[in-house]
Write a protein that holds these residues in place. Sequence first.
Motif, PDB file in Angstrom:
ATOM      1  N   PHE B  39      10.157 -46.804  17.636  1.00 43.45           N
ATOM      2  CA  PHE B  39      11.521 -46.325  17.454  1.00 43.45           C
ATOM      3  C   PHE B  39      11.647 -44.852  17.838  1.00 43.45           C
ATOM      4  CE2 PHE B  39      15.627 -45.930  15.636  1.00 43.45           C
ATOM      5  CZ  PHE B  39      16.119 -47.210  15.677  1.00 43.45           C
ATOM      6  N   GLY B  40      10.601 -44.064  17.539  1.00 45.75           N
ATOM      7  CA  GLY B  40      10.605 -42.671  17.974  1.00 45.75           C
ATOM      8  C   GLY B  40      10.716 -42.563  19.483  1.00 45.75           C
ATOM      9  N   THR B  43      14.161 -43.499  20.610  1.00 45.87           N
ATOM     10  CA  THR B  43      15.133 -42.437  20.350  1.00 45.87           C
ATOM     11  C   THR B  43      15.073 -41.372  21.442  1.00 45.87           C
ATOM     12  OG1 THR B  43      14.797 -42.821  18.012  1.00 45.87           O
ATOM     13  CG2 THR B  43      15.939 -40.818  18.624  1.00 45.87           C
ATOM     14  N   LEU B  46      16.865 -42.759  24.227  1.00 49.06           N
ATOM     15  CA  LEU B  46      18.304 -42.776  23.964  1.00 49.06           C
ATOM     16  C   LEU B  46      18.926 -41.419  24.271  1.00 49.06           C
ATOM     17  CD1 LEU B  46      20.689 -44.466  22.469  1.00 49.06           C
ATOM     18  CD2 LEU B  46      20.186 -42.928  20.611  1.00 49.06           C
ATOM     19  N   ILE B  47      18.254 -40.342  23.807  1.00 46.45           N
ATOM     20  CA  ILE B  47      18.794 -38.998  24.033  1.00 46.45           C
ATOM     21  C   ILE B  47      18.809 -38.673  25.520  1.00 46.45           C
ATOM     22  CG2 ILE B  47      18.358 -36.558  23.625  1.00 46.45           C
ATOM     23  CD1 ILE B  47      17.172 -37.471  20.916  1.00 46.45           C
ATOM     24  N   ALA B  50      21.477 -40.852  27.138  1.00 46.13           N
ATOM     25  CA  ALA B  50      22.824 -40.480  26.691  1.00 46.13           C
ATOM     26  C   ALA B  50      23.308 -39.232  27.421  1.00 46.13           C
ATOM     27  CB  ALA B  50      22.836 -40.256  25.186  1.00 46.13           C
ATOM     28  N   TRP B  53      24.402 -40.423  30.709  1.00 46.88           N
ATOM     29  CA  TRP B  53      25.474 -41.396  30.511  1.00 46.88           C
ATOM     30  C   TRP B  53      26.803 -40.679  30.325  1.00 46.88           C
ATOM     31  CZ3 TRP B  53      27.813 -43.713  25.807  1.00 46.88           C
ATOM     32  CH2 TRP B  53      28.390 -44.954  26.077  1.00 46.88           C
ATOM     33  N   THR B  54      26.780 -39.546  29.559  1.00 51.00           N
ATOM     34  CA  THR B  54      28.008 -38.796  29.339  1.00 51.00           C
ATOM     35  C   THR B  54      28.201 -37.721  30.407  1.00 51.00           C
ATOM     36  OG1 THR B  54      26.775 -37.391  27.832  1.00 51.00           O
ATOM     37  CG2 THR B  54      28.056 -39.147  26.855  1.00 51.00           C
ATOM     38  N   ARG B  56      26.305 -35.125  31.046  1.00 51.29           N
ATOM     39  CA  ARG B  56      25.863 -33.772  30.688  1.00 51.29           C
ATOM     40  C   ARG B  56      24.376 -33.809  30.357  1.00 51.29           C
ATOM     41  NH1 ARG B  56      29.564 -32.728  25.861  1.00 51.29           N
ATOM     42  NH2 ARG B  56      29.267 -34.960  25.735  1.00 51.29           N
ATOM     43  N   TRP B  59      20.448 -31.869  27.717  1.00 50.02           N
ATOM     44  CA  TRP B  59      19.601 -31.998  26.534  1.00 50.02           C
ATOM     45  C   TRP B  59      18.291 -32.694  26.825  1.00 50.02           C
ATOM     46  CZ3 TRP B  59      24.411 -34.577  24.288  1.00 50.02           C
ATOM     47  CH2 TRP B  59      25.393 -33.627  24.104  1.00 50.02           C
ATOM     48  N   LEU B  62      15.513 -31.350  24.889  1.00 47.61           N
ATOM     49  CA  LEU B  62      15.515 -31.760  23.488  1.00 47.61           C
ATOM     50  C   LEU B  62      14.695 -33.033  23.303  1.00 47.61           C
ATOM     51  CD1 LEU B  62      17.167 -30.825  20.871  1.00 47.61           C
ATOM     52  CD2 LEU B  62      18.393 -32.930  21.251  1.00 47.61           C
ATOM     53  N   VAL B  65      11.067 -32.233  23.021  1.00 41.16           N
ATOM     54  CA  VAL B  65      10.657 -31.712  21.712  1.00 41.16           C
ATOM     55  C   VAL B  65      10.582 -32.846  20.695  1.00 41.16           C
ATOM     56  CG1 VAL B  65      11.146 -29.992  19.975  1.00 41.16           C
ATOM     57  CG2 VAL B  65      11.722 -29.531  22.318  1.00 41.16           C
ATOM     58  N   TYR B  66      11.455 -33.858  20.825  1.00 44.97           N
ATOM     59  CA  TYR B  66      11.380 -35.033  19.958  1.00 44.97           C
ATOM     60  C   TYR B  66      10.034 -35.713  20.115  1.00 44.97           C
ATOM     61  CZ  TYR B  66      16.096 -35.425  18.193  1.00 44.97           C
ATOM     62  OH  TYR B  66      17.245 -35.242  17.513  1.00 44.97           O
ATOM     63  N   VAL B  69       7.566 -33.918  17.956  1.00 44.28           N
ATOM     64  CA  VAL B  69       7.740 -34.232  16.540  1.00 44.28           C
ATOM     65  C   VAL B  69       7.152 -35.601  16.240  1.00 44.28           C
ATOM     66  CG1 VAL B  69       9.465 -34.754  14.805  1.00 44.28           C
ATOM     67  CG2 VAL B  69       9.758 -32.776  16.273  1.00 44.28           C
ATOM     68  N   ALA B  72       3.392 -35.491  16.003  1.00 42.22           N
ATOM     69  CA  ALA B  72       2.875 -34.965  14.733  1.00 42.22           C
ATOM     70  C   ALA B  72       2.925 -36.037  13.652  1.00 42.22           C
ATOM     71  CB  ALA B  72       3.687 -33.742  14.306  1.00 42.22           C
TER      72      ALA B  72
END
Lengths: 176, 96
Positions: B39-40, B43, B46-47, B50, B53-54, B56, B59, B62, B65-66, B69, B72
């Motif tokens: 799931f991580g 995600t 997804l980011i 997304a 998709w939008t 922009r 990110w 970002l 960096v996920y 995380v 860890a």
Amino acid sequence: MMDVPIEALLFFLLLVTALTVARLRDLYAASMMTAIFSLLSAGLFVLMDAVDVAFTEAAVGAGVATVLSLGALSLTGSREAKKRAQVFPFVVVALTGAALIYGTLDMPHYGDANAVIHSHLAPDFIEGSAELEIPNVVTTVLASYRGYDTFGESFVVFTAVLGVILMLYRSKKDAS
Amino acid sequence: MADMFDVAMGGVLVTMFLTLVRGVLGPTAYDRLLAANVFGTVTILLIAVAGFWTGRPEWLDLAIVYALVNFAGTIAVAKYARFGGLAHDERAKDES
């Protein structure tokens, strides 16, 4: 981009995850499910354009909280003790939840372009950002409009890190 | 007319749903551990999707960096599964 309410789908998955966490008796598995819950809400925050909140949610909820709950489980035990279901805490939680839902009724709808924040605050911030000659509006809000707030926040974080270091650090002499 | 990112978004959401099904059904804690781990990754996807998709894609960093995380968290979980605790002492290795 098609007009698909994927936020609605993610909220549904969030609900399913929350119910699973409540149902699970194995706390190790439950902490895994709370990590999924955090990642889902972080994804939702990203879709709502709140990337800073999303990042905090992922780092704290999925990262640190999982590590901390695993540490707690290793010190205690990973089975939940069997107890009879209690009515009074359930009533308190249900009332609090109802009050929170009642509080959201007055808020503007999601994506409402006529909301006060879009018609009054945002243009003001954008104008102010041009006036202060800072190219990024978010930086303007954080460093100028909320400068003292951000300063206080970094002071709190600094104090917390200092406290943790002082607690964890032991010199070689003490460790033996 | 569905373009490439619509299809990618649909694929990510379906994967998300299937992963969650595994997490909800279990049956063991390790199925759920695997579900959380996958799931991580989903995600992150997804980011990343997304953003495009939008229209922009700012990110994308970002999402990276996920991944850190997530790494860890995976290390902590693996350590818990292997040693039964996070404060494992290397010197007491033989007792575990």
